[in-house]
Structures are given as structure tokens and as C-alpha cells.
Design a protein around this motif. Structure first.
Motif, PDB file in Angstrom:
ATOM      1  N   THR A   1      56.540  11.398  26.135  1.00 29.99           N
ATOM      2  CA  THR A   1      56.022  11.056  24.810  1.00 29.99           C
ATOM      3  C   THR A   1      54.753  10.222  24.890  1.00 29.99           C
ATOM      4  O   THR A   1      53.740  10.551  24.276  1.00 29.99           O
ATOM      5  N   PHE A   2      54.807   9.142  25.670  1.00 34.30           N
ATOM      6  CA  PHE A   2      53.704   8.199  25.653  1.00 34.30           C
ATOM      7  C   PHE A   2      52.358   8.822  26.038  1.00 34.30           C
ATOM      8  O   PHE A   2      51.355   8.602  25.354  1.00 34.30           O
ATOM      9  N   PRO A   3      52.314   9.641  27.111  1.00 33.33           N
ATOM     10  CA  PRO A   3      51.016  10.261  27.435  1.00 33.33           C
ATOM     11  C   PRO A   3      50.484  11.129  26.290  1.00 33.33           C
ATOM     12  O   PRO A   3      49.272  11.218  26.090  1.00 33.33           O
ATOM     13  N   LEU A   4      51.391  11.723  25.518  1.00 29.89           N
ATOM     14  CA  LEU A   4      50.941  12.574  24.416  1.00 29.89           C
ATOM     15  C   LEU A   4      50.461  11.752  23.221  1.00 29.89           C
ATOM     16  O   LEU A   4      49.886  12.292  22.288  1.00 29.89           O
ATOM     17  N   LEU A   5      50.716  10.457  23.245  1.00 32.57           N
ATOM     18  CA  LEU A   5      50.281   9.598  22.140  1.00 32.57           C
ATOM     19  C   LEU A   5      48.882   9.055  22.367  1.00 32.57           C
ATOM     20  O   LEU A   5      48.417   8.188  21.627  1.00 32.57           O
ATOM     21  N   ASN A   6      48.198   9.560  23.389  1.00 29.07           N
ATOM     22  CA  ASN A   6      46.937   8.951  23.776  1.00 29.07           C
ATOM     23  C   ASN A   6      45.937   8.827  22.628  1.00 29.07           C
ATOM     24  O   ASN A   6      45.282   7.805  22.470  1.00 29.07           O
ATOM     25  N   GLY A   7      45.845   9.874  21.797  1.00 27.67           N
ATOM     26  CA  GLY A   7      44.913   9.824  20.674  1.00 27.67           C
ATOM     27  C   GLY A   7      45.214   8.660  19.752  1.00 27.67           C
ATOM     28  O   GLY A   7      44.320   7.911  19.355  1.00 27.67           O
ATOM     29  N   ALA A   8      46.498   8.483  19.448  1.00 28.49           N
ATOM     30  CA  ALA A   8      46.902   7.382  18.564  1.00 28.49           C
ATOM     31  C   ALA A   8      46.607   6.039  19.223  1.00 28.49           C
ATOM     32  O   ALA A   8      46.181   5.092  18.561  1.00 28.49           O
ATOM     33  N   VAL A   9      46.795   5.956  20.546  1.00 22.88           N
ATOM     34  CA  VAL A   9      46.516   4.700  21.249  1.00 22.88           C
ATOM     35  C   VAL A   9      45.034   4.358  21.154  1.00 22.88           C
ATOM     36  O   VAL A   9      44.651   3.233  20.823  1.00 22.88           O
ATOM     37  N   VAL A  10      44.180   5.352  21.403  1.00 24.16           N
ATOM     38  CA  VAL A  10      42.734   5.102  21.362  1.00 24.16           C
ATOM     39  C   VAL A  10      42.330   4.574  19.988  1.00 24.16           C
ATOM     40  O   VAL A  10      41.634   3.562  19.865  1.00 24.16           O
ATOM     41  N   ILE A  11      42.794   5.255  18.932  1.00 25.28           N
ATOM     42  CA  ILE A  11      42.419   4.846  17.580  1.00 25.28           C
ATOM     43  C   ILE A  11      42.954   3.455  17.260  1.00 25.28           C
ATOM     44  O   ILE A  11      42.245   2.592  16.764  1.00 25.28           O
ATOM     45  N   ASN A  12      44.215   3.218  17.580  1.00 27.39           N
ATOM     46  CA  ASN A  12      44.831   1.935  17.282  1.00 27.39           C
ATOM     47  C   ASN A  12      44.154   0.784  18.004  1.00 27.39           C
ATOM     48  O   ASN A  12      43.880  -0.260  17.415  1.00 27.39           O
TER      49      ASN A  12
END
Lengths: 274, 320
Positions: B235-246
Motif C-alpha cells: 500500500t505505502f509505495p502506491l501512496l507516493n503521489g499522496a505523500v508528495v502532495i501532502n
């Protein structure tokens, strides 16, 4: 997402509700303290019975909140109308024209996202002073519109790029010129982007403190946060009175939030997918 | 390993109902039709004019005047080279503000995103109250930051609710004058900011979680991965876009922080919670130190640009 409600889920649910209760304490304290008599010494989480609305009347008068809320509403509505109108208009050629000038204009506007407002602060203040807009709501509106451009244009342009051309072609065949075709075909089609632009800017503009503080404080034209700021500096430890003022100033935005929460949350989340 | 399995499963498991195929039009036919639709260039004029007037020109003038002794009032100015910047970097208050701002921004970014992610993961389940809870956690985001600052300054006052709760549960020794003690004031402000904006991070993480394909998680489960491993390795690697924005949002927000500091401490005690923004405001509008505050604004711009670039690099590399 797991599809069954298991014992683990129940544990999660209890933990999350406990966290939510803690999360709600500041808002509960805000409302609760505002309902207490001014001289009350009780804790923020003990309820005073009967609750009093006296503070609300006093705060309303002493902070001139009526006028401030009207100013906030004018600033928000006028700014948003201009933001939507000119950023949607600008995004049309930026999304549809594939020439070099449109690409570079787009990048130029996006670059604005990285410039902090503090850099432009003093020269802009001097300019506003020279053209006689200090103390005027128009100064704040102009600044809101200008600083909202990068993000709003970005949202509209990326949204429009994903939209098929067929509708505009049909409009063209029906004899619509570019202006007609923009107004009656393109603008209605980008409504989801308009929703996001309106919500993000509404919350941002309503809550904005720094710019109105610079341009409006002491002018008799204060918006709600500025009125609250000067009110709190006067009555600093009379918490029930202060809190009543705070509650009044946030009621409009909280009504918008709780009645449209689905769209507000979606707007905040969707505005950033880009 | 997991990806091989998903590649096999995907075609069967993921029908795409969203969009019917466009009417058959070859790229050439499409292009010739595109030439018919005209979006006039002058549509950009009003937006660009306001943008230049409010953002571009004043920013360039700000950068320019940082090398002069312009006093903000008259038209007179003369070159002083890097003198203003020398002042900024030798000024005690400015050093404190730079340090405080960086610390505040980093702490807010880390804590706010950790809590936001935890809440999002918790709510992205079958928990029955998830819709109500989402509304509760997000509510502070729409609250005026100035107002939430005042509420927290009340909660954190010496006889405030936080200390009452600590005394109530027998931890009275930990009770502090949270905002009056230079050792705690900045951290107290971090608490208020995190409380206000964790819901924002949560909502963006939730959107990211919804985009994680169910089949990949199922595949990982079949491969024997427990919930913990499933989260960190899938899950976490796939959240990369959300991490960058956040991270970008909270970092820039923290670096510009003004409202809450003004409401809670006004920069004090001493310079313990002074930030770049509060210092720019004080120097320009209360002390009349225009050249100093313009130079400080340039420094702030550079800090934001460099940190944004660094974080963008780092978060992108993590993706690969």
C-alpha cells in the motif's frame, strides 16, 4: 478495503472514536465557554446550566461583528466571481491551443505557486497606497484574485485537457463563435472544476487574516478575522466574551461545511490530484 | 512476485466501465477537426494582467529592492549590494526566526502526515462510523486558523483545559505554562497546527488509498503477507503521489506560518516562537525596517524553493 466486520474492526472503531472525541474537545470548549457567564471560573469541559446567550449580544456589538461579516461576505463573493470568470476564461486557450506561447504562459503561471506572498508584500503595499486603495475592500479582492490565479488556472486547464473536443466541434457546426461556445458549452462542462475552485477559495478567503490585516485594520472596513483580532486584543482574558465572538465569526463557514461536507471534502481532496 | 500475479489477474478482475471508446476517428481526422475549434488568445489577458499586477511585478520589485536602501515610502533608493542580507544573517531575531521556522515546518510536516496517514488507514475499513468520523477530523481544516489559535491559547493557558486534564489523571507534575515557557511554546504551537490540518492530510491519503487496487492486496495476502507487511510493502509505495502532495503542502504551509503564531504567542516569549513571516510583518509594518524585511522575504523565498526541490527529489527517489 476489508469487506467483513471483524473483532479487529471493532477495536479500530473504538480507538478511532476515542481519537475523534479528543479531536472534538477544542471545538466543544469553544462553544461551551461561549455559553458561560463572563465571571465563570469553571473548567472548559464542565457545562454551566443554564447556558447564557448574553456574551453573543455583547460580542456582536463590541466587535462590530455585523459589519465585519458583511465585509467578509462581500470580499468572498466578489473575489470568487472574478476568480472563476477570469481563470476559466484563461484556461480555455491554455488547454486547447498547443502552440509554444500557450505552453510557456501556463508554466509561467504555475511558477507563481512557489513564490511566497511575503516577497511581493511591500512593493504591492506601496502600489496600493499610491493608487489610493488602502483601507478599501477592493485592495483585498484584487489581491485574492491575483494570488488565486496559479492554482485555479492549473485546475481548470488540467480538467479541460481531459475533456473531449466533440462538444465544441458540434457547437462550431451549429454556428457558435468562440465566445458563445465557451459560455454555453465549455463553461457548463467544467462545472466539477468550478466546484473545487469555489470551495478551496471560499474557505481560504473567508479565513484569511494576513492580507486584510495589512490593508483593512483601522479602516472601519475590517473583515471577520481582523475584527476578531482587534476584539481579542481588547478583551484578552474575558474568555466567554471572546469565545462568543469567535463562534459568531466561524458560524458561516461551519454552516457551509456541515451542510456541504461531502462536496467540501471532495473539493479539498480532488483539487490536488492534478 | 506480487506484481506477476496481479498482471495475470488484472484483465479478468478489472473491467473498466467508465468510458465507452470514442467514435472511431484517426489521429489525422481529429487534428484537422481540432483546427476548427478556436480558443482566442485574448481569453488569457484578464487573468494574466491581474496575475502580473499582483504577483509577478511586485515580486520582482521585491527581489530588486532587497539590494537597495528603499524605505517603502519615497521613490528614492540607492544600491547597497548585499548589506541587507548581511544584516539578516547577523541579526539575532532573524537567526532565531529562521531556526524556529525550519523546526516548526519540519515538525508539523512529520507529525501531521503521520497522524493523517494513521487516521486514513483506520477509516479506510469497514468501521461503521467512518463517514461521521471523517467529517469530525476534517472540521478543523475549515476553521479560521486565527480562531483555532485563540482556542488553543485558552486550552494551553496555565489554568487551561490541558493542565486540568493532566491534573485530573494524576499527572499534575507535567502541567506547564505551555505558551509562556520558551522551552515549550514552539512545540505547543505545533500541536495546534497539527490538530487543525491533520484532517487535510487524512483526506488526501484517503483519496490515495481508494486508488490502491484491491487485487494487489489480495495477491499479497495469498502470498502470505500479514497486514503490517501488506501495508508497508504494497500500500505505502502506491501512496507516493499522496505523500508528495501532502509533504509539499504541509512544508510550505509551515514555512509561511503566521496566523496561529500571532494568535497564540505573538512571537514570544522573547523570540522563542518568532517565525520568518511574523518577523517580516513586525519589521515592515511596526518598526519601519523596510530594506531588512524585504531581504528577509527574499531569504524566505529561497528557503521555500530549495526545500521544495529537495523534498520533491527525495520523495520521488523513494518511489523508485
Amino acid at each position: 478495503m476489508h469487506t467483513r466486520y471483524t473483532g479487529r474492526t471493532l477495536v479500530r472503531e473504538i480507538v478511532l472514536i476515542a481519537v475523534a472525541v479528543i479531536w472534538f474537545i477544542p471545538i466543544l470548549a469553544l462553544v461551551n465557554v461561549s455559553l458561560k457567564p463572563v465571571n465563570s471560573q469553571t473548567n472548559a469541559l464542565t457545562f454551566a446550566w443554564p447556558p447564557t446567550l448574553e456574551n453573543y449580544g455583547a460580542a456582536w456589538e463590541q466587535a462590530s461583528l455585523g459589519a465585519a461579516l458583511v465585509n467578509s461576505a462581500i470580499v468572498a463573493v466578489v473575489s470568487i466571481v472574478f476568480i472563476v470568470a477570469i481563470s476559466a476564461l484563461a484556461s480555455y486557450p491554455l488547454a486547447r491551443v498547443t502552440r509554444r506561447w500557450s505552453r510557456w504562459t501556463f508554466y509561467g503561471v504555475l511558477g507563481g505557486l512557489l513564490i511566497p506572498a511575503q516577497l511581493a508584500l511591500l512593493p504591492l503595499y506601496a502600489t496600493m497606497r499610491d493608487i489610493g486603495l488602502l483601507g478599501s475592500l477592493w485592495a483585498v479582492i484584487l489581491i485574492n484574485v491575483g494570488t488565486a490565479m496559479p492554482f485555479s488556472i492549473f485546475l481548470y486547464t488540467t480538467f479541460l485537457r481531459d475533456l473531449p473536443l466533440e462538444y465544441e466541434e458540434a457547437a462550431l457546426l451549429d454556428g457558435c463563435g468562440p465566445v458563445r461556445s465557451f459560455l454555453s458549452v465549455v463553461f457548463p462542462l467544467v462545472r466539477p472544476a468550478t466546484g473545487t475552485v469555489v470551495i478551496l477559495n471560499l474557505v481560504g478567503i473567508w479565513n484569511e487574516f494576513f492580507v486584510p490585516l495589512l490593508y483593512l485594520s483601522g479602516s472601519g472596513n475590517a473583515t471577520a478575522p481582523v475584527a476578531i483580532y482587534s476584539f481579542v486584543s481588547q478583551y484578552v482574558t474575558v474568555w466567554p466574551l471572546v469565545f462568543a465572538g469567535l463562534v459568531i465569526s466561524v458560524i458561516p463557514i461551519l454552516i457551509v461545511y456541515f451542510s456541504l461536507q461531502k462536496y467540501v471534502i471532495k473539493g479539498f481532496a480532488g483539487g490536488l490530484k492534478g | 512476485m506480487a506484481s506477476i500475479i496481479t498482471d495475470e489477474r488484472r484483465p479478468a478482475a478489472a473491467p473498466t466501465p467508465e468510458r465507452a471508446p470514442a467514435p472511431a476517428a484517426g489521429p489525422r481526422a481529429r487534428r484537422s477537426k481540432r483546427a476548427g475549434v478556436v480558443a482566442p488568445w485574448w481569453f488569457v489577458v484578464p487573468a494574466i494582467a491581474v496575475y502580473c499586477f499582483i504577483v509577478v511585478v511586485p515580486s520582482l520589485r521585491g527581489a530588486f529592492f532587497s539590494f537597495t536602501d528603499w524605505n517603502g515610502l519615497g521613490a528614492d533608493w540607492s544600491w547597497v549590494g548585499l548589506e541587507n542580507f548581511a544584516d539578516v544573517f547577523t541579526d539575532r531575531a532573524a537567526q532565531a526566526a529562521l531556526g524556529n521556522t525550519l523546526l516548526l515546518a519540519v515538525l508539523c510536516t512529520v507529525i501531521q502526515n503521520a497522524i493523517g496517514l494513521a487516521l486514513a488507514v483506520g477509516l479506510h475499513t469497514m468501521v461503521k462510523s467512518r463517514y461521521v468520523l471523517r467529517v469530525v477530523f476534517f472540521a478543523p481544516v475549515v476553521l479560521t486558523p486565527l480562531v483555532s489559535g485563540y482556542v488553543w491559547s485558552y486550552l494551553l493557558s496555565p489554568n487551561g483545559t490541558v493542565n486540568d486534564i493532566l491534573r485530573g489523571v494524576g499527572l499534575g507534575d507535567l502541567a506547564q505554562d505551555w505558551l509562556g515557557d520558551p522551552d515549550f511554546a514552539l512545540y505547543s504551537i505545533v500541536v495546534a497546527i497539527v490538530w487543525q490540518f491533520a484532517g487535510y492530510s487524512m483526506v488526501i491519503f484517503l483519496a490515495g488509498l481508494q486508488a490502491v487496487p484491491e487485487e494487489i492486496l489480495e495477491a499479497a495476502t495469498i502470498d502470505g503477507a500479514g497486514p503490517w507487511r501488506r501495508f508497508w510493502n504494497v500500500t505505502f509505495p502506491l501512496l507516493n503521489g499522496a505523500v508528495v502532495i501532502n509533504v509539499m503542502l504541509s512544508l510550505i504551509g509551515g514555512l509561511k506560518q503566521f496566523d496561529q503564531v500571532v494568535a497564540m504567542t505573538g512571537g514570544g516569549p522573547g523570540t522563542a516562537t518568532e517565525t520568518i513571516s511574523t518577523l517580516i510583518y513586525k519589521n515592515a509594518f511596526l518598526l519601519g525596517e523596510y530594506p531588512f524585511s524585504v531581504a528577509l522575504a527574499v531569504v524566505m523565498t529561497l528557503v521555500i524553493a530549495v526545500l521544495s526541490a529537495v523534498q520533491y527529489r527525495l520523495t520521488l527517489r523513494k518511489a523508485n
